[in-house]
Design a protein around this motif. Structure first.
Motif, PDB file in Angstrom:
ATOM      1  N   LYS A  91       0.882  -0.972   0.002  1.00  0.00           N
ATOM      2  CA  LYS A  91       0.016   0.081   0.087  1.00  0.00           C
ATOM      3  C   LYS A  91       1.052   1.339   0.067  1.00  0.00           C
ATOM      4  N   ILE A  92       0.160   2.329  -0.453  1.00  0.00           N
ATOM      5  CA  ILE A  92       1.078   3.554  -0.561  1.00  0.00           C
ATOM      6  C   ILE A  92       0.464   4.578   0.742  1.00  0.00           C
ATOM      7  N   PHE A  93       1.759   5.109   1.210  1.00  0.00           N
ATOM      8  CA  PHE A  93       1.368   5.741   2.487  1.00  0.00           C
ATOM      9  C   PHE A  93       1.976   7.182   2.505  1.00  0.00           C
ATOM     10  N   GLN A  94       1.727   8.225   3.152  1.00  0.00           N
ATOM     11  CA  GLN A  94       2.545   9.348   3.503  1.00  0.00           C
ATOM     12  C   GLN A  94       2.915   9.324   4.948  1.00  0.00           C
ATOM     13  N   VAL A  95       4.291   9.655   5.141  1.00  0.00           N
ATOM     14  CA  VAL A  95       5.024   9.551   6.469  1.00  0.00           C
ATOM     15  C   VAL A  95       4.287  10.800   6.977  1.00  0.00           C
ATOM     16  N   GLU A  96       3.971  10.486   8.634  1.00  0.00           N
ATOM     17  CA  GLU A  96       3.716  11.777   9.297  1.00  0.00           C
ATOM     18  C   GLU A  96       4.624  12.110  10.455  1.00  0.00           C
ATOM     19  N   ARG A  97       5.087  11.194  10.952  1.00  0.00           N
ATOM     20  CA  ARG A  97       5.935  11.603  12.239  1.00  0.00           C
ATOM     21  C   ARG A  97       6.533  10.259  12.665  1.00  0.00           C
ATOM     22  N   LEU A 100       7.164   4.554  12.488  1.00  0.00           N
ATOM     23  CA  LEU A 100       6.547   5.984  12.050  1.00  0.00           C
ATOM     24  C   LEU A 100       5.069   5.712  11.908  1.00  0.00           C
ATOM     25  N   VAL A 101       4.457   7.051  12.393  1.00  0.00           N
ATOM     26  CA  VAL A 101       2.919   6.959  11.701  1.00  0.00           C
ATOM     27  C   VAL A 101       3.067   7.398  10.499  1.00  0.00           C
ATOM     28  N   VAL A 102       2.113   6.640   9.876  1.00  0.00           N
ATOM     29  CA  VAL A 102       1.983   6.773   8.509  1.00  0.00           C
ATOM     30  C   VAL A 102       0.475   6.602   8.029  1.00  0.00           C
ATOM     31  N   ARG A 103      -0.025   7.277   7.044  1.00  0.00           N
ATOM     32  CA  ARG A 103      -1.286   7.323   6.534  1.00  0.00           C
ATOM     33  C   ARG A 103      -1.678   7.048   4.960  1.00  0.00           C
ATOM     34  N   GLU A 104      -2.603   6.412   4.978  1.00  0.00           N
ATOM     35  CA  GLU A 104      -3.166   6.146   3.720  1.00  0.00           C
ATOM     36  C   GLU A 104      -3.924   7.441   3.119  1.00  0.00           C
ATOM     37  N   VAL A 118       5.575   6.540   0.496  1.00  0.00           N
ATOM     38  CA  VAL A 118       6.325   5.468   0.674  1.00  0.00           C
ATOM     39  C   VAL A 118       5.416   4.253   0.167  1.00  0.00           C
ATOM     40  N   ILE A 119       6.018   3.135   0.340  1.00  0.00           N
ATOM     41  CA  ILE A 119       5.487   1.632  -0.147  1.00  0.00           C
ATOM     42  C   ILE A 119       5.812   0.914   0.894  1.00  0.00           C
ATOM     43  N   ALA A 120       4.742   0.321   1.474  1.00  0.00           N
ATOM     44  CA  ALA A 120       4.983  -0.299   2.902  1.00  0.00           C
ATOM     45  C   ALA A 120       4.123  -1.784   2.537  1.00  0.00           C
ATOM     46  N   VAL A 121       4.904  -2.757   3.094  1.00  0.00           N
ATOM     47  CA  VAL A 121       4.223  -4.090   2.975  1.00  0.00           C
ATOM     48  C   VAL A 121       3.793  -4.641   4.167  1.00  0.00           C
ATOM     49  N   GLY A 122       2.721  -5.383   4.202  1.00  0.00           N
ATOM     50  CA  GLY A 122       2.002  -6.043   5.236  1.00  0.00           C
ATOM     51  C   GLY A 122       2.190  -7.470   5.406  1.00  0.00           C
ATOM     52  N   SER A 123       1.169  -7.946   5.987  1.00  0.00           N
ATOM     53  CA  SER A 123       0.979  -9.630   6.118  1.00  0.00           C
ATOM     54  C   SER A 123       2.484  -9.944   6.743  1.00  0.00           C
ATOM     55  N   LYS A 127     -11.828  -2.337  -8.892  1.00  0.00           N
ATOM     56  CA  LYS A 127     -12.989  -1.468  -9.506  1.00  0.00           C
ATOM     57  C   LYS A 127     -13.562  -0.958  -8.336  1.00  0.00           C
ATOM     58  N   GLY A 128     -13.591   0.822  -8.291  1.00  0.00           N
ATOM     59  CA  GLY A 128     -14.206   1.465  -7.389  1.00  0.00           C
ATOM     60  C   GLY A 128     -13.376   1.284  -5.994  1.00  0.00           C
ATOM     61  N   GLY A 129     -12.307   0.839  -5.992  1.00  0.00           N
ATOM     62  CA  GLY A 129     -11.623   0.659  -4.688  1.00  0.00           C
ATOM     63  C   GLY A 129     -10.480   1.608  -4.651  1.00  0.00           C
ATOM     64  N   SER A 130      -9.224   1.442  -3.745  1.00  0.00           N
ATOM     65  CA  SER A 130      -8.116   2.271  -3.819  1.00  0.00           C
ATOM     66  C   SER A 130      -7.070   1.709  -4.348  1.00  0.00           C
ATOM     67  N   ARG A 131      -6.169   2.429  -4.860  1.00  0.00           N
ATOM     68  CA  ARG A 131      -4.949   1.575  -5.237  1.00  0.00           C
ATOM     69  C   ARG A 131      -4.072   0.961  -4.451  1.00  0.00           C
TER      70      ARG A 131
END
Lengths: 89, 89, 89, 89, 89
Positions: D2-8, D25-29, D49-54, E30-34
């Motif tokens: 997912k794509i996030f922006q770094v806050e702090r 880091l606190v990040v936000r979609e 940034v790109i962050a990986v989960g799972s 479709k209709g969702g986020s990136r």
């Protein structure tokens, strides 16, 4: 990881043995629904905490076979509750 | 872990052999959609339970290859249903 | 596990070799979006099925390295479609 | 991912030892809620940034037992913030 | 697995070494986020694809330690874009 606020302890006497005697807490994301987390840190009611999910929750709770999908890994030093659901000031 | 209320037993005669004869229950989060959980605890209709997801659901259901992504791990001693969807009083 | 209704077979000729020749089905949760599931059970269009996600979907599809995150594990004997999105009568 | 922006940076002094001294880091979609990510890349405030989960988040953070379910894996060279929530122009 | 449409390549020069040189694509439900997916298949812009998540995304991207939680596994031969968000005609 996600940020939650601790609400209270959850009592579940009938449980699978693998849960052992770990403390279970009801936690809640700002504006979200309740979840139940294992607490190896020692939180108190009202604390804002970081909890890890996915398969990482198992090792964080003690060992690779512990049945947790949400484990508290740290207590946040300072968290502005009102800012949690909107843009930081 | 998440909190669910048990609705009823689910019958699925045609199934993969790895599911064995484990009991499957239809469960529901307060205000959420239905899920199906494996029940190694022995719940009855109406019980409020804790269920674990992710890869931890496999071991909780019996062994590391059991095909579960949601397994009941405990019955909650007391759960105020009305409070489950809003702030605790 | 979640409950889905089978819509149809999905054809994807260009695929990674690990997918082998397993049958892929477009499935849908009541009122939810479409997903794609591996079908080792042998479902037909319109069937209501149980599908497992997370890492359990791999073993359920055949072996621990099979690239599935959603695998059908059983066909529900009786499912009242209209009740799937609201409280049971 | 997912794509996030770094806050702090997030400070959590009381933490399980497995978290080590990694930077959190606190990040936000875009338009989404806040999450907490481990940062092995070295991001600064405002970065997209790109962050990986799972379970992949564990190895990405250093080793297979690291308790992370969200790890930053790259900084995007150019990301048009305004386009993140709607169709690209 | 979920169905996505490929939007474009994502450039992230600063990245962890485990990401290697794999191609990263911005994809959208479709209709969702990136989301961002690893592409071992060789897709082009506009393709409708199947992508696998969870821990299965790692092996699908090449090996068990590859840091992916979303990997494209096939290109759909025919997908009716307009039908993706509502009942099939």
């Amino acid at each position: 990881m996600k940020i939650f606020q601790v609400e209270r302890t959850l009592v579940a006497t009938a449980r699978i043995t693998q849960l052992e005697n770990h403390r279970l807490l009801v936690v809640r994301e700002k504006g979200g629904s309740r979840s139940v987390a294992v607490d190896p840190v020692g939180c108190k009611e009202g604390d804002w905490v970081i909890a890890v999910g996915s398969s990482a929750a198992k090792d964080a709770a003690g060992h690779a076979k512990y049945p947790s999908d949400l484990t508290i890994v740290g207590i946040i030093d300072f968290w502005e509750a009102d800012a949690a659901g909107k843009a930081a000031p």
